[in-house]
Design an enzyme around this catalytic site. Structure first.
Site, PDB file in Angstrom:
ATOM      1  N   GLY A  46      54.022  80.895  30.592  1.00 41.11           N
ATOM      2  CA  GLY A  46      53.606  81.132  29.096  1.00 41.11           C
ATOM      3  C   GLY A  46      52.527  80.264  28.753  1.00 41.11           C
ATOM      4  CD  GLN A  51      50.755  74.934  26.517  1.00 39.20           C
ATOM      5  OE1 GLN A  51      51.077  76.315  26.261  1.00 39.20           O
ATOM      6  NE2 GLN A  51      50.688  74.370  27.928  1.00 39.20           N
ATOM      7  CB  CYS A  92      54.480  71.944  30.752  1.00 41.76           C
ATOM      8  SG  CYS A  92      53.245  72.346  29.183  1.00 41.76           S
ATOM      9  CG  LEU A  93      50.462  76.432  32.531  1.00 39.94           C
ATOM     10  CD1 LEU A  93      49.372  77.717  31.721  1.00 39.94           C
ATOM     11  CD2 LEU A  93      49.946  76.329  34.339  1.00 39.94           C
ATOM     12  CG  HIS A 134      58.322  75.180  27.701  1.00 40.07           C
ATOM     13  ND1 HIS A 134      58.352  74.212  28.487  1.00 40.07           N
ATOM     14  CD2 HIS A 134      56.841  75.207  27.248  1.00 40.07           C
ATOM     15  CE1 HIS A 134      57.244  73.549  28.790  1.00 40.07           C
ATOM     16  NE2 HIS A 134      56.273  74.314  28.085  1.00 40.07           N
ATOM     17  CD  GLU A 135      54.956  78.572  26.632  1.00 37.90           C
ATOM     18  OE1 GLU A 135      54.056  77.951  25.920  1.00 37.90           O
ATOM     19  OE2 GLU A 135      55.117  78.198  27.531  1.00 37.90           O
ATOM     20  CG  HIS A 138      53.695  73.973  23.917  1.00 39.95           C
ATOM     21  ND1 HIS A 138      53.373  72.666  24.114  1.00 39.95           N
ATOM     22  CD2 HIS A 138      53.969  74.759  25.159  1.00 39.95           C
ATOM     23  CE1 HIS A 138      53.409  72.509  25.579  1.00 39.95           C
ATOM     24  NE2 HIS A 138      53.934  73.809  26.107  1.00 39.95           N
TER      25      HIS A 138
HETATM   26 NI    NI Z   1      54.376  74.048  28.083  1.00 38.72          NI
END
Ligand code: NI
Length: 169
Positions: A46, A51, A92-93, A134-135, A138
């Protein structure tokens, strides 16, 4: 299409609250293609526009094994959540190499526009439900490490800043 640089915690820009996408135009479609390419390249499941330093309510997800089922959520809104919640290991990226437990709703229903600007309801459970929550965090400027204890969060912050310094040497 282009690979976009991903912001890393504790970059303050990750705490920006995104505004709704006004119209699903060529600019947004290009952003969707870039977000998908960036997510697949980084082997993530995701990615939120936040991000990549674009503060509009847009996320891309693909939880499939074959990495061939992209899901695009524009202006997502939570419309229902199950009373049951469970702790799940998340990564998470924007916080590479860190995995820890976060409590999430087991199932959620979310309304959103798809990549064509069509309004849809997405019913999610399992990994998809975790990923959607989660997304969506963000887009509210929230990174998953903020659910952890202040001690853990500070340890992660120090580790990330050290890695960044080593990268810049
Ligand atoms: Ni993330």
């Amino acid at each position: 299409m282009a690979l976009l640089p991903i912001l890393c915690f504790p970059d303050p820009r990750l705490h920006t609250v995104a505004t709704p996408v006004a119209v699903v135009d060529v600019r947004i479609k290009t952003l969707i293609a870039d977000l998908l390419q960036t997510m697949y390249d980084a082997k993530g499941i995701g990615l939120a526009a936040t991000q990549v330093d674009v503060h509009e309510r847009l996320i891309v997800i693909d939880v499939s094994e074959e990495r061939d089922q992209p899901l695009v959520l524009i202006n997502p809104q939570l419309v229902w959540a199950s009373p049951e919640r469970h702790l799940n290991e998340e990564g998470c990226l924007s916080v590479p190499g860190i995995y820890d437990g976060v409590e999430r709703f087991d199932e959620v229903k979310v309304s959103a526009l798809d990549a064509d600007g069509v309004s849809r309801i997405i019913e999610a459970d399992g990994l998809l439900a975790v990923c959607v929550q989660h997304e969506m965090d963000h887009l509210m400027g929230k990174v998953f490490v903020e659910y952890l204890s202040p001690l853990k969060r500070n340890r992660i912050k120090k580790k990330m800043l050290k890695a960044l310094r080593e990268e810049q040497r």
